[in-house]
Design an enzyme around this catalytic site. Sequence first.
Site, short mmCIF file in Angstrom:
data_model
loop_
_atom_site.label_atom_id
_atom_site.label_comp_id
_atom_site.label_asym_id
_atom_site.label_seq_id
_atom_site.Cartn_x
_atom_site.Cartn_y
_atom_site.Cartn_z
N GLY A 19 0.83 -1.20 0.00
CA GLY A 19 0.00 0.00 0.00
C GLY A 19 0.85 1.24 0.00
O GLY A 19 1.97 1.26 -0.55
N SER A 20 0.35 2.27 0.69
CA SER A 20 0.95 3.61 0.55
C SER A 20 2.39 3.73 1.01
O SER A 20 3.06 4.70 0.66
CB SER A 20 0.11 4.62 1.34
OG SER A 20 -1.22 4.55 0.91
N THR A 21 2.89 2.80 1.82
CA THR A 21 4.29 2.92 2.26
C THR A 21 5.22 2.98 1.07
O THR A 21 6.30 3.57 1.14
CB THR A 21 4.70 1.75 3.17
OG1 THR A 21 4.12 0.57 2.67
CG2 THR A 21 4.26 1.98 4.60
#
Lengths: 370, 661
Positions: free
Chosen positions: B289-291
Site C-alpha cells: 500500500g501507501s508505504t
Amino acid sequence: MGKAKASGAIYDYPLVVAVMLLLGFSLVMVYSASSHIAAYHLGDSNYYLKRQAAFCLLGLLVMFAARYIPVRIYAKLVYPILVLSVVLLIMVYVPGLGKRVGGALRWLRVGPLSIQPAEFAKFALAVYMAYSMAKKGSQMGSFWKGLFPHLVVAGMMMGLLVAQPDLGTAVILGAWVFIMLFIGGCRIQYLLSLILAAIPFVYLAIIHADYRLKRWWAFLNPWKDPTGVGFQIIHSFFAFGSGGLLGVGIGASKQKLFYLPEPHTDFVFSIVGEELGFVGVCGVVAAFCFIVIRGVQISLSAKDLYSTYLGFGLTTLLGLQVLVNMGVVLGLLPTKGLTLPLLSYGGSSMVITLLAIGVLLNIASQATSG
Amino acid sequence: MKIKEKKWIRFRIIVVALFFVCGFGTIVARAYQFQVIRRDQLRAMAQSGYTAIVKLPPDRGTIYDRSGHELAISTDVSSVYAHPRQIKNKLKISRTVARVLGISSTKLYKKLRSNRSFVWVKRKIDPAKADEIRKLKLKGVGIEKEKGRYYPGRELAAQLLGFVGIDNRGLEGLEAKYDKLLTGPGNELIQMKDALGRPFFIRRESSENKAIHNLVLTIDKDIQYRAERALLVAVKKSRAKGGQCVVLDPSTGEILAMAVVPRFNPNIFSRYPHGYWRNKVVTDCFEPGSTIKAFLLAGALEDGVLYPNSRLYCEMGKYKIADRVVHDTHKYGTLTVSDIVVLSSNIGAIKIGQQLGYDRFYNYLRGFGFGSQTGIDLLGERSGFVRSPREANSVDQANTFFGQGLSVTALQLAVAMGCIANKGVLMKPYVVKKVMDARGHALKIIRPKVIRRVISAETAKKVTAILENVVSERGTGPLAAIAGYKVAGKTGTAQKVDEKSGRYSRTKYVASFVGFVPAENPRLVIATVIDEPKGIPYGGVVAAPVFREVGQWALNHLNVNPSVRLAEKGPGSKAFTRFEQCDPKSTFASEDQSGLAKQVREGFLPDFRGMGMREVLCKAVRLGLKVRLEGSGFAYKQSPSPGAPIKQVKYVKIIFRPPRS
C-alpha cells in the site's frame, strides 16, 4: 657393564641398527593405526604415513649431522640454547603463532608445520644440566651451589609447561631432574625433601583441572567409572587382550577403528599389542631397553664428566618417556597424553629424539677405552 | 680419568640403569597379564561387549543477544531407559514406571517385551520424576543424562530463534540455519557387559570431531521484548490476525528486534499450530500500500523529474485509468509532490509515477531491494514480487505506484527505509554478529555490508524532510510521533486480495507503518505490519502507535539525546501537559490543536463536524476520547453534540456521509 665396545668406532652400529629398526617399524605401525582415521577425516589414508616418513628423513639428517658436531659446542652455547628454549615456550602465547589444540597451547605454527617447543626445551635442559653439573663437580653436595640453580632453571621450565597446560611433560621433567641430581651427587636427604615438597604442587595442579581429576579417576578405576571417562583405557586393555600371544596380524586391529582415540600417537603401543601380540610388545620393549642400556654404556665410557652427564641425561629422558607412555597404555600410570618416542606419529618428538641419538653417537665416537 | 676417581657416580648410574630395566620388566609383566593370562576374558569383552550403541543428542552452542544475555542454552536433562532383556516381571515394572512418568503402560509393556537390549522409556523428563524413578531401584531401568535445549526467554524472539527436535538438531529459525555451527560433539552410550554379563555403559564422544560454537546475535533482548509487547497490544486492540515488527540499525543493517505475533513458546513448540513457527517477517509477503510512496518519491526526486514543490493535479478524487477508476479518500485539487506523500493521495502517486515512468520506478524498487531477497542470514526468506515493465499494463502500473499489485516482506520495507535513513546507501541486514568458540574467543565477526547506493545523500535528505511531515498534524501518521525527537515515516493501508473471489477485499486490510528516528541522525528503523485489523484499518492509527511505543523506549534505552529541546515547544504547549500520555506530539502543536485542547481542557466536547475520518480518529485518540464511526466521507453529525461536558461522555458517535457532488 663391561668395557665400552664403542670406543673409537665411526658409528656405534648396535645403537644405529636398533634405532633404524624402530623407525622402520614406526612407519608400519603409524600407517596401520592411522590409515582409517586419515581416510575418514582427511580423505587420504596415506596422510600420516607420508608425513611420518618425512619426519624420519629429517630426523635422520639431524642425527647424522649431530654425530659430527663436537658435544663441547653445546656447552659453549648452553645459555643461548636455554634462552631460546624459554622464548619458544613463551611464544606459544603470541596470538597467531601459538596453535591451540584441544584446549592446550602446545604448538608453534611455522608455515605449514607445527612444532612443539616442549621437545626442544627437554633437550636444552639436558645440555644445561650436564654442563652445570660437570662444572660444579664436587660442589654438587652443597644446597646453594649444587641444588638451587638447577632447581630454579628446571622449575621455570616446568612452570611454563604446566601453564600450557602440559602437566605430563612437566612431571616427566621433574622426575628426570631428580634422577640427574641423584647421579650428580646431590645429597639423598635433599632429594627426599624435594619429593615431599613436590607433592602439594602436583596435587593442586590435579584438582585444579577437571580433566586431570577425571584421568586420575579413570586410572584408579576404569571399570566402574560411572561417567565413562575410562573409555580410552578400557579400549587399550581390549586391544592388548585381543592381541593375545601372537596378535591379530598387522593391519587387523579393531580398536583403531575409532574405538581408541589417537591410535597413531598416544596409543600406538596398544595397536602394536593388538596386531602383533605379546611377542610384538616384547620385541619393542627389548629394542627400547637395548637403546637405554647402550646409551648408559656410552655415557660410562665417555671421555669427560660433561659427556657422561649429557649422554646419560639424554638416554634417561628417552627411557622415561618410553616407560611412562607404556605405563599409561597398560593402565599402570594415569593418562597423560604423552607419545612413545621413535614409534608414535609426531615431527618435533622425532627430530629431537634423533638429535639426542646423534649426540650419543658423537659421545661414543670420542670415547676412551675405559 | 674423573670417572675412576668418582666411582660413586658410576655406581649411581648403574642403580638408575637397573631401575630402568626393572621398569621395562614391569611393562612386559603387565603385557603378559593382559595378553596371556586375561586374554580370553578381555577378548570376549572386546568382541561381544557392544550389545548396543545408543546415540545421544549432541551438545549445542549457546545463542546470546548482543549484550550477552542467553536466548537459547544447552542443559542437562534426564532420560529413562530400560534393558528389556534384564527385566523379569515386565508387566509389573511397566505399570510402576508408567504411573510415575504418566505414560501409557500398555505401550511401555510392548516396548519391554521386545527382545532389544536397550530402549528409551521416556526422554527429557523432570528432575523430580527422575529422582522418583531412581529411588525405585528397579532392575533393568536406569536414568541417563543427555543434552536438552532450553529457551529461558520462552516466547521471546521465538520465531527468530526457532527450535530443535528431540535429537537436538535445529528444525526452524536460527537453530536450523546455523545447525552445523551450533552442533557440538555428539555422545554415544556404548553398552557393554562386564565379566559377569551385567550390562554397563561407556559414554564417549562420537568420532566426528565437531567443535561447539556459540552465536552472538545483533538482537537486543530488551528492544525485542518491547517490540513484542507493543505489537501484542496493537494486535489485540485492533483484533487483528497478527502482526510483525522489525527494528534495525540503519547505519549497519543490524537487526535489533524481530517480533512476530501471535507468539509461541519454543520449549513446547509442538503444542502450537505450525503457522505460528514461521518467522513471518521474512517468510510472508503482503501488498504494502501507501508505504511504497516513500520510495516512489525517492525515485522521482533522485531522477530530477519532479521537485518537492512541483504541483500536480489530483483530479478531485476520481481518476480514470483504462477502464478503472481510482478514488482518493479526500478530494484534492492541485497538490505539491510533498503533500501528495504527506496526505497519501493515490491519484497524486499515479501522477508522480507517470512523470517518473514505470520502467525507472521499477528499477528504483529493485534498487531498494524489492523483488529480491535481502540476503539476511535466515531461512525461508521470500523475495516478494514486483511486476516487470514488460508484464505490467497501465492499470497494473497505476496500482503499483500506490503500493497495490506488488508484494513485499516486512524486512524488505525496513531495509529499504533504512536505505533512506542511511543517506541513500542500502545495507545488508543480518542477525548474527559473532561466532565464538567454546572458550569465548571470537572466531568470526560479521561486519556491516554495503549493498549499493540507491539514491544520493541529497535526495535522501529531501525525502526525509517530507517523511517528517507525514508524522505531523497534517500528515497520516501523527500517532508515530515521539516527544523530543524528529520522526520520519510513511503509513500504509493496503487491501488484501480475497482468496475466494480473487479481488481486493473490502474488509481485509494490511496496515503498516515504517519509519526512522531521529530523522536527522537515524538510529532506529522500525517497520510494523498489522495483518487484518478489524474496525479502523488505517496504518496511521493501527501500526503507528507501535512505532511510537518501541521507538520511545528504545531511544531511551540506547541513550539517544532528544533533538527537539523543550524550549522549542510550540505556543500553547502548556495546555497539553494534561494530555502528555496520549499526546506525544505536543512539541509540534499547531494553533488548531491548542484550540481543540482548550475546549477539552475546559471540559467540553469539540466539534468534529466537517472533518475527514482520519482526522477525526487522530484527534480523538490524541484527546483520549473513544469514538464510534459510522458511514464514510466527512463527519456531519456527532453525538453528544459539541460543547457537552466531557466528563459524562463515554464515547462519541460520529456519522459520516460522502460529500454531495
